[in-house]
Design an enzyme around this catalytic site. Structure first.
Site, PDB file in Angstrom:
ATOM      1  N   ARG A   1       8.676  -1.349  27.152  1.00 48.92           N
ATOM      2  CA  ARG A   1       8.998  -1.710  25.773  1.00 48.92           C
ATOM      3  C   ARG A   1       8.850  -0.486  24.876  1.00 48.92           C
ATOM      4  NH1 ARG A   1       5.920  -7.221  24.044  1.00 48.92           N
ATOM      5  NH2 ARG A   1       5.401  -5.987  22.205  1.00 48.92           N
TER       6      ARG A   1
ATOM      7  N   ARG B   1       2.570  -1.589  31.185  1.00 48.15           N
ATOM      8  CA  ARG B   1       3.382  -2.822  31.194  1.00 48.15           C
ATOM      9  C   ARG B   1       4.855  -2.506  31.451  1.00 48.15           C
ATOM     10  NH1 ARG B   1       3.197  -7.021  26.336  1.00 48.15           N
ATOM     11  NH2 ARG B   1       3.595  -5.169  25.074  1.00 48.15           N
TER      12      ARG B   1
ATOM     13  N   LYS C   1      -2.094 -12.298  26.003  1.00 54.34           N
ATOM     14  CA  LYS C   1      -1.647 -13.589  25.460  1.00 54.34           C
ATOM     15  C   LYS C   1      -0.386 -14.084  26.172  1.00 54.34           C
ATOM     16  CE  LYS C   1      -1.028 -11.820  21.329  1.00 54.34           C
ATOM     17  NZ  LYS C   1      -1.330 -10.391  21.585  1.00 54.34           N
TER      18      LYS C   1
ATOM     19  N   ARG D   1       0.112 -14.552  12.418  1.00 54.83           N
ATOM     20  CA  ARG D   1      -0.492 -13.218  12.436  1.00 54.83           C
ATOM     21  C   ARG D   1      -0.987 -12.800  11.057  1.00 54.83           C
ATOM     22  NH1 ARG D   1       2.464 -11.115  17.206  1.00 54.83           N
ATOM     23  NH2 ARG D   1       1.929  -8.944  17.562  1.00 54.83           N
TER      24      ARG D   1
ATOM     25  N   ARG E   1       0.004  -0.577  16.086  1.00 58.41           N
ATOM     26  CA  ARG E   1      -0.048  -2.037  16.195  1.00 58.41           C
ATOM     27  C   ARG E   1      -1.498  -2.521  16.132  1.00 58.41           C
ATOM     28  NH1 ARG E   1       3.084  -2.543  21.593  1.00 58.41           N
ATOM     29  NH2 ARG E   1       2.465  -4.714  21.590  1.00 58.41           N
TER      30      ARG E   1
HETATM   31  P1  AP5 Z   1       0.560  -9.244  27.870  1.00 55.60           P
HETATM   32  O1  AP5 Z   1       0.219 -10.584  28.395  1.00 55.60           O
HETATM   33  O2  AP5 Z   1       2.001  -8.886  27.761  1.00 55.60           O
HETATM   34  O3  AP5 Z   1      -0.206  -8.998  26.486  1.00 55.60           O
HETATM   35  P2  AP5 Z   1       0.081  -9.620  25.059  1.00 55.60           P
HETATM   36  O4  AP5 Z   1      -1.236  -9.965  24.442  1.00 55.60           O
HETATM   37  O5  AP5 Z   1       1.107 -10.692  25.105  1.00 55.60           O
HETATM   38  O6  AP5 Z   1       0.619  -8.301  24.355  1.00 55.60           O
HETATM   39  P3  AP5 Z   1       1.871  -8.014  23.428  1.00 55.60           P
HETATM   40  O7  AP5 Z   1       1.944  -6.512  23.328  1.00 55.60           O
HETATM   41  O8  AP5 Z   1       3.125  -8.699  23.893  1.00 55.60           O
HETATM   42  O9  AP5 Z   1       1.407  -8.640  22.116  1.00 55.60           O
HETATM   43  P4  AP5 Z   1       1.764  -8.253  20.730  1.00 55.60           P
HETATM   44  O10 AP5 Z   1       1.082  -9.337  20.010  1.00 55.60           O
HETATM   45  O11 AP5 Z   1       1.490  -6.901  20.239  1.00 55.60           O
HETATM   46  O12 AP5 Z   1       3.367  -8.200  20.794  1.00 55.60           O
HETATM   47  P5  AP5 Z   1       4.464  -9.248  20.332  1.00 55.60           P
HETATM   48  O13 AP5 Z   1       5.536  -9.217  21.322  1.00 55.60           O
HETATM   49  O14 AP5 Z   1       3.852 -10.533  19.932  1.00 55.60           O
HETATM   50  O15 AP5 Z   1      -0.199  -8.161  28.771  1.00 55.60           O
HETATM   51  C1  AP5 Z   1       0.006  -6.780  28.592  1.00 55.60           C
HETATM   52  C2  AP5 Z   1       0.030  -6.071  29.946  1.00 55.60           C
HETATM   53  O16 AP5 Z   1      -1.260  -6.216  30.572  1.00 55.60           O
HETATM   54  C3  AP5 Z   1       1.024  -6.656  30.956  1.00 55.60           C
HETATM   55  O17 AP5 Z   1       1.552  -5.609  31.706  1.00 55.60           O
HETATM   56  C4  AP5 Z   1       0.190  -7.599  31.855  1.00 55.60           C
HETATM   57  O18 AP5 Z   1       0.722  -7.662  33.153  1.00 55.60           O
HETATM   58  C5  AP5 Z   1      -1.173  -6.919  31.827  1.00 55.60           C
HETATM   59  N1  AP5 Z   1      -2.290  -7.853  31.830  1.00 55.60           N
HETATM   60  C6  AP5 Z   1      -2.376  -9.046  31.165  1.00 55.60           C
HETATM   61  N2  AP5 Z   1      -3.592  -9.602  31.360  1.00 55.60           N
HETATM   62  C7  AP5 Z   1      -4.290  -8.736  32.142  1.00 55.60           C
HETATM   63  C8  AP5 Z   1      -5.617  -8.764  32.684  1.00 55.60           C
HETATM   64  N3  AP5 Z   1      -6.461  -9.778  32.455  1.00 55.60           N
HETATM   65  N4  AP5 Z   1      -6.011  -7.720  33.446  1.00 55.60           N
HETATM   66  C9  AP5 Z   1      -5.167  -6.663  33.696  1.00 55.60           C
HETATM   67  N5  AP5 Z   1      -3.882  -6.603  33.209  1.00 55.60           N
HETATM   68  C10 AP5 Z   1      -3.461  -7.632  32.439  1.00 55.60           C
HETATM   69  O19 AP5 Z   1       4.956  -8.563  18.968  1.00 55.60           O
HETATM   70  C11 AP5 Z   1       5.746  -7.387  18.958  1.00 55.60           C
HETATM   71  C12 AP5 Z   1       6.165  -7.068  17.518  1.00 55.60           C
HETATM   72  O20 AP5 Z   1       6.955  -8.148  16.974  1.00 55.60           O
HETATM   73  C13 AP5 Z   1       5.013  -6.894  16.521  1.00 55.60           C
HETATM   74  O21 AP5 Z   1       4.490  -5.590  16.547  1.00 55.60           O
HETATM   75  C14 AP5 Z   1       5.716  -7.232  15.215  1.00 55.60           C
HETATM   76  O22 AP5 Z   1       6.517  -6.167  14.771  1.00 55.60           O
HETATM   77  C15 AP5 Z   1       6.634  -8.383  15.610  1.00 55.60           C
HETATM   78  N6  AP5 Z   1       5.994  -9.699  15.475  1.00 55.60           N
HETATM   79  C16 AP5 Z   1       5.723 -10.580  16.476  1.00 55.60           C
HETATM   80  N7  AP5 Z   1       5.131 -11.690  15.983  1.00 55.60           N
HETATM   81  C17 AP5 Z   1       5.022 -11.499  14.652  1.00 55.60           C
HETATM   82  C18 AP5 Z   1       4.477 -12.294  13.596  1.00 55.60           C
HETATM   83  N8  AP5 Z   1       3.917 -13.498  13.823  1.00 55.60           N
HETATM   84  N9  AP5 Z   1       4.528 -11.802  12.335  1.00 55.60           N
HETATM   85  C19 AP5 Z   1       5.088 -10.604  12.083  1.00 55.60           C
HETATM   86  N10 AP5 Z   1       5.617  -9.799  13.037  1.00 55.60           N
HETATM   87  C20 AP5 Z   1       5.579 -10.250  14.312  1.00 55.60           C
END
Ligand code: AP5
Length: 227
Positions: free
Chosen positions: A160, A127, A13, A88, A171
Site C-alpha cells: 500500500r 504488509r 484490526k 476515527r 498516520r
Molecule cells: P492489519 O490487520 O492490516 O492492520 P490494521 O489495523 O487493519 O491496519 P490499517 O493500516 O489497515 O489500518 P488503518 O486504520 O491505518 O488504515 P485504513 O485502511 O483504515 O495488519 C497489518 C499487517 O500486520 C498485515 O500485514 C497483517 O498480516 C499483519 N498482522 C496483523 N495482526 C498481526 C499480529 N497479531 N502479529 C503479526 N502480524 C500481524 O485507513 C487508511 C486511510 O483511509 C487513513 O489513513 C485515512 O486517510 C482514510 N480513512 C479510513 N477510515 C477513515 C475514517 N473513519 N475517517 C477519516 N479517514 C479515514
C-alpha cells in the site's frame, strides 16, 4: 451484534475483522477499503479522498460518514457488523450513535487494539495486499506460499502506498491527535474492551471471541423477551 474495532494503524484490526466477521456471521465494514475502492474507481468521493489518504491524513468527516451511512443501511448489515477503522473522530462517533439510535440499535462492543509502535512499524512495512481479491499478507508473519503471489486467487501482491515509513509515522501522529480520545468516549459508555495486540494473530482472535461469547451470555434474556 454491532462492533467497532478501534486502534492505531497496523494494530491488526482488518486481519481480525476478516476472521471474526466470518466466524460470527457479521458484515465486515472497513472504511479504509471503501475509500480505496472509491479512489480506484475514480468516483467523486474517491477524487476528494485520494490526497488525504496518500498523505496519511484523515479524510473529512462528511465524506466518510456518507459512505458508512450508505453501507450500514444495506441488507447484509441487518444482523450486525464489525466497523473497522470507523469512527476515527469524536464527531464520527456521535454521528454513528445517532444513526444507530434512529435504526433502533446501538453499539454492543468496542475493541481497542493496544499495540506498540515497534509492532506497527514492523507490521506495516511488511504488509502486502492482493491486487485482485484484496487478501492481506505479511512477508514474515503471514507469508504467501509463493513470493509476491496470492494463495487464494493467484493475484499479484503489492505494498500500500501509505505503508511507506514516512506516511506510517504521519498516520500514527494523526491517530494520537484525532482518534485516541475515542478510547475514553467508549470507556465512559462502558462498552470498551482492551485487547493486547502485540500477541500472535490466533491468540488475539481467541481473546476477542471469548469476550463476544461472555458478552452474549448476558444479552439473550433481554433480547428474547424473558425479562
Ligand atoms: P492489519 O490487520 O492490516 O492492520 P490494521 O489495523 O487493519 O491496519 P490499517 O493500516 O489497515 O489500518 P488503518 O486504520 O491505518 O488504515 P485504513 O485502511 O483504515 O495488519 C497489518 C499487517 O500486520 C498485515 O500485514 C497483517 O498480516 C499483519 N498482522 C496483523 N495482526 C498481526 C499480529 N497479531 N502479529 C503479526 N502480524 C500481524 O485507513 C487508511 C486511510 O483511509 C487513513 O489513513 C485515512 O486517510 C482514510 N480513512 C479510513 N477510515 C477513515 C475514517 N473513519 N475517517 C477519516 N479517514 C479515514
Amino acid at each position: 451484534m454491532r462492533i467497532v474495532f478501534l486502534g492505531p494503524p497496523g494494530a491488526g484490526k482488518g486481519t481480525q475483522a476478516e476472521t471474526i466477521s466470518k466466524e460470527k456471521n457479521l458484515s465486515h465494514i472497513s472504511s479504509g477499503n471503501l475509500l480505496r475502492e472509491a479512489v480506484e474507481t475514480g468516483t467523486e468521493t474517491g477524487i476528494k479522498a485520494r490526497d488525504y489518504i496518500e498523505k496519511g491524513l484523515l479524510v473529512p468527516d462528511q465524506i466518510v460518514v456518507d459512505i458508512i451511512k450508505e453501507r450500514i443501511l444495506k441488507d447484509d448489515c441487518k444482523e450486525g457488523f464489525i466497523l473497522d477503522g470507523f469512527p476515527r473522530t469524536l464527531s464520527q462517533a456521535k454521528v454513528l450513535d445517532e444513526m444507530l439510535k434512529k435504526l433502533g440499535n446501538k453499539l454492543d462492543l468496542v475493541f481497542y487494539f493496544a499495540v506498540s509502535k515497534e509492532s506497527v512499524v514492523l507490521r506495516l512495512s511488511g504488509r502486502r495486499i492482493c491486487s485482485i481479491c484484496g487478501a492481506n499478507y505479511h512477508v514474515k508473519y503471514v507469508p504467501s506460499s509463493k513470493d509476491g503471489i496470492c494463495d487464494k486467487c493467484g493475484g499479484k501482491l503489492y505494498q500500500r502506498a501509505d505503508d511507506k515509513l514516512e506516511t506510517v509515522l504521519e498516520r500514527m501522529r494523526v491517530y494520537h491527535e484525532q482518534t485516541e480520545d475515542l478510547i475514553e468516549y467508549y470507556r465512559k459508555n462502558d462498552i470498551l474492551k482492551e485487547i493486547v495486540s502485540d500477541a500472535n494473530i490466533e491468540t488475539i482472535t481467541k481473546n476477542i471471541l471469548d469476550i463476544i461469547k461472555s458478552n452474549l451470555k448476558y444479552k439473550p434474556l433481554i433480547s428474547f423477551g424473558v425479562i
